[in-house]
Design a protein around this motif. Structure first.
Motif, mmCIF file in Angstrom:
data_model
loop_
_atom_site.group_PDB
_atom_site.id
_atom_site.type_symbol
_atom_site.label_atom_id
_atom_site.label_comp_id
_atom_site.label_asym_id
_atom_site.label_seq_id
_atom_site.Cartn_x
_atom_site.Cartn_y
_atom_site.Cartn_z
ATOM 1 N N ASN A 132 0.858 -1.185 0.000
ATOM 2 C CA ASN A 132 0.000 0.000 0.000
ATOM 3 C C ASN A 132 0.903 1.247 0.000
ATOM 4 O O ASN A 132 1.224 1.820 1.046
ATOM 5 C CB ASN A 132 -0.909 -0.044 1.244
ATOM 6 C CG ASN A 132 -1.968 1.049 1.208
ATOM 7 O OD1 ASN A 132 -1.820 2.047 0.496
ATOM 8 N ND2 ASN A 132 -3.025 0.864 1.980
ATOM 9 N N LYS A 148 -0.498 4.751 1.517
ATOM 10 C CA LYS A 148 -0.500 4.864 2.978
ATOM 11 C C LYS A 148 0.933 4.944 3.513
ATOM 12 O O LYS A 148 1.215 5.682 4.467
ATOM 13 C CB LYS A 148 -1.232 3.662 3.598
ATOM 14 C CG LYS A 148 -1.461 3.852 5.060
ATOM 15 C CD LYS A 148 -2.389 2.827 5.672
ATOM 16 C CE LYS A 148 -2.424 3.056 7.172
ATOM 17 N NZ LYS A 148 -2.524 1.832 7.937
ATOM 18 N N ARG A 160 -2.367 -8.217 1.036
ATOM 19 C CA ARG A 160 -2.163 -8.167 2.493
ATOM 20 C C ARG A 160 -2.576 -9.469 3.180
ATOM 21 O O ARG A 160 -2.102 -9.764 4.272
ATOM 22 C CB ARG A 160 -2.824 -6.921 3.077
ATOM 23 C CG ARG A 160 -4.251 -7.006 3.465
ATOM 24 C CD ARG A 160 -4.706 -5.633 4.004
ATOM 25 N NE ARG A 160 -6.032 -5.308 3.552
ATOM 26 C CZ ARG A 160 -7.135 -5.729 4.167
ATOM 27 N NH1 ARG A 160 -7.043 -6.470 5.246
ATOM 28 N NH2 ARG A 160 -8.324 -5.418 3.707
ATOM 29 N N ASP A 173 -6.802 -5.645 -2.749
ATOM 30 C CA ASP A 173 -6.213 -5.728 -1.400
ATOM 31 C C ASP A 173 -5.659 -7.095 -1.057
ATOM 32 O O ASP A 173 -5.181 -7.314 0.055
ATOM 33 C CB ASP A 173 -7.312 -5.468 -0.335
ATOM 34 C CG ASP A 173 -7.637 -4.004 -0.221
ATOM 35 O OD1 ASP A 173 -6.825 -3.201 -0.699
ATOM 36 O OD2 ASP A 173 -8.702 -3.679 0.328
#
Ligand SMILES: [Zn+2]
Length: 697
Positions: free
Chosen positions: A131, A134, A421, A418
């Protein structure tokens, strides 16, 4: 250096327990005295939380995260508002890729909003999840508090370098070695090992005494098969760093065992096998390496420039040394560029490990990693590799498990944007396995809806270092959210029967096993109940599966056709119990279905190739179907396994050579048989047959 320690120790005994003394000993690398100074400091000040935090930091730095965690926890109990204790805990959790690291860092920031190190840690965790947005935000938050924050600068530089951009942040690292070490670590995490090694070199150039960088460089050189240089770096770290970490010690120990291995080189393959099992495993491993390469060359439309190296470890711990410090499973095999390290079938309990499926999985990584220039997201390379496990041979691969069913039922699958993760920071214990399954299914889905070629098109896009969401949009012509929706609909379609009946199935399986254990089992009941359970969850072939219980009930009723049917279903759903499969093969043979019996047993060479009886049975079948070369292979392996019946196995091999027209070798083997048992009559008879006709040597 020694004099200083003695001096400080003298100070210590005179002046009493102070933090300065313990820290002083730590700085002079006298770790034993430092530990004892910290111990005494804590004994004298049992309610001081801060001393515990400092002792914890010392332990963390000295590779004892468990001890560190204990001290941070004690500090939190003494003083719940100690920000340093929460930060320490966050660091320990982050080392283990535990997603709770974020919560602990947040707690630290809540208490002390100026603790920029907590933002740095959050940036690191975000970047591990891929990510980037972030990660950059957290790095900026750290820099707003402390403009020279090294790890924040290193995270910024890493984000640029991973995207193949020049980074203005590199200059800001200056000569601070740990900044380069962080960049190196992220290159390794992204499977860009060569660049990782280059940055470890930069770290060492900036600080030749940064032993962690020497050690990690050694570990990664070893992963790429460059053991000579690896050993030098590891040894240097080991000798210089007093109580060096487990990765250094274990890697050195592993390189020391390399003398127990043989290396077999062919133009496109290098196979490294333990001397004890080399003769038995080599034919199957070489055959599968070549077969996988032929399939992948066509599918991925390119040839590898260098030979692929496959290393097979009979000791699981030796293999595990390769994956230390990496996130995710890596449980059976792992690929580093074009070097594959994997478990040997002898290193796992029989019937559990489909080594050929693992080999094909890892070989797929070699192709996908090479053709994307190591710029592929984790979910895609794992997804393609899982897809490949069953794409060519459908009865291979791991099946959907009850844990995965539960995750589907509880809506725990992650969106494609996503999913990475789920591999790196699992939020529940089985999430890594679930993520492998999900990524594999995504690739199955893409291949079935857009064609196999679409996976290759996507790989080419990833080679340009484009993020998942862009590749989905451009190649599949849809938004990632729409892809998730369609994909989940497909998963529902495939799994709704078992998901809806999961409770019923679990209870039913328990009842079925109970019925089967009764003194006088009611066979018709078992057959009816078992078949109903098979219908709900056909992929379940593990402990207590219905197929084998039903087959047993069929046999108790003398209904061989019924048993064969059950064994057949078990086998086609990747069932791997050797006893069951051998029983199946015997039934097929009795029914005159020799080719099918062969196929059933051949499957087991990919699961348990060190099984003497398997090669005896298979060799005998090949002799019956007049496939002499295959019989030779099976009996050669049988002889290599040194079975108890030495004379019989040499004799069988001699017969196979005779059938294959290799009289010289037949004579050699018949003599071996007679050496083991001089009065062995069939061998004496065979000796007469093969003597005199062969070409003189
Ligand atoms: Zn993999």
């Amino acid at each position: 250096m020694r004099r200083t320690c003695v001096f400080l120790l003298a100070c210590f005994s005179l002046a009493g327990q102070t933090l300065q003394i313990a820290e002083g000993l730590r700085r002079t690398h006298d770790y034993v005295s430092a530990t004892s100074a910290f111990d005494k400091l804590l004994a004298a000040n049992p309610s001081n939380a801060q001393y515990r935090v400092r002792f914890g930091e010392f332990f963390l730095e000295r590779y004892h995260p468990e001890e560190a965690a204990k001290l941070f926890q004690e500090a939190i109990e003494l003083d719940p508002k100690n920000a340093g204790a929460h930060l320490g805990m966050a660091r320990v959790l982050a080392e283990n890729y535990n997603p709770k690291a974020n919560e602990a860092a947040d707690k630290a920031l809540e208490i002390n909003p100026k603790l920029y190190e907590a933002h740095e840690l959050k940036a690191q965790v975000a970047l591990e999840d891929d990510n980037h947005k972030k990660a950059v935000e957290e790095a900026d938050a750290a820099l707003a508090i402390e403009p020279t924050a090294l790890q924040a600068i290193a995270i910024h530089a890493t984000v640029d370098l991973l995207a193949d951009k020049e980074s203005p942040w590199l200059a800001k690292i200056g000569n601070r070695a740990k900044g380069f070490e962080t960049i190196a670590r992220f290159f390794v995490l992204n499977r860009r090992y060569e660049e990782g090694i280059a940055y470890f070199r930069k770290a060492i150039a900036a600080d030749p005494e940064l032993w962690t960088a020497h050690s990690q460089m050694g570990v990664n050189l070893m992963r790429l098969g460059r053991s000579g240089e690896a050993y030098k770096e590891l040894e240097l770290a080991y000798n210089s760093d007093h109580t060096s970490d487990a990765a250094t010690r274990n890697s050195l120990a592993l390189i020391d065992t390399f003398k127990d291995f043989d290396t077999f080189e062919k133009p496109t393959t290098t196979l490294v096998l333990n001397k004890k099992e080399a003769a038995a495993l080599r034919p199957y491993f070489e055959q599968e390496m070549l077969r996988a390469m032929a399939v992948y060359e066509k599918k991925y439309q390119f040839k590898l420039k260098r030979p692929v190296q496959v290393e097979v470890y009979p000791n699981h711990e030796d293999f595990a040394v390769r994956t230390m410090g990496l996130p995710g499973l890596g449980a059976l095999g792992v690929t580093f560029n074009d070097v594959i390290a994997m478990d040997s079938p002898s290193g796992r309990p029989p019937g559990q490990f489909h080594w050929a499926s693992t080999l094909w999985h890892e070989m797929s990584h070699v192709y996908i990693l090479t053709l994307t220039n190591y710029r592929v997201p984790r979910w895609f390379t794992e997804g393609v590799a899982v897809h490949e496990e069953t794409a060519t041979i459908p009865d291979w691969g791991d099946r959907i498990t009850p844990e995965i069913i539960t995750a589907i039922r509880d809506r725990k699958l992650l969106p494609v944007a996503d999913i990475d993760r789920g591999f790196v920071h699992p939020e529940y214990p089985t999430q890594v396995i679930v993520s492998y399954f999900e990524a594999g299914k995504m690739c199955d889905y893409i291949a079935s809806r857009w064609g196999e070629g679409k996976l290759l098109d996507m790989a080419h896009q990833f080679a340009k270092n484009r993020p998942t969401v862009d590749v989905i949009r451009d190649e599949l012509k849809m938004e990632p959210e729409a892809f998730d929706k369609d994909f989940l609909a497909q998963i529902d379609k495939e799994t709704h029967t078992i998901v809806e009946h999961f409770k019923e199935w679990t209870a039913g399986l328990g009842e079925l096993n109970k019925l089967a254990r009764e003194a006088e089992p009611k066979n018709d009941d078992i057959i009816a109940k078992g078949r109903a359970l098979e219908f709900f969850f056909p992929d379940y072939v593990e402990v207590g599966n219905p197929y084998l219980l039903v087959a047993k009930a069929c046999l108790a009723k003398q209904d061989k056709a019924c048993a064969m049917d059950e064994f057949g279903k078990y086998s086609s759903h990747s069932g791997r119990d050797a006893t069951a499969i051998k029983q199946y093969a015997k039934l097929l043979e009795e029914a005159g279905k020799l080719k099918e019996a062969e196929a059933a047993l051949e499957r087991m060479n990919f699961v348990g190739p060190l099984d003497v009886e398997l090669h005896e049975m298979l060799g005998a079948l090949y002799m019956k179907t007049k496939d002499a070369p295959a019989a030779v292979r099976e009996y050669e392996v049988l002889v290599a396994l040194h079975p108890i019946d030495a004379a019989g196995s040499h004799y069988n091999l001699a017969k196979a050579y005779q059938a294959a027209g290799q009289k010289d070798k037949a004579r050699e083997e018949v003599l071996n048989a007679l050496e083991a048992a001089p009065q062995f009559r069939p061998a004496l008879k065979l000796l007469l047959e093969v003597s005199g006709e062969g070409t003189p040597q």
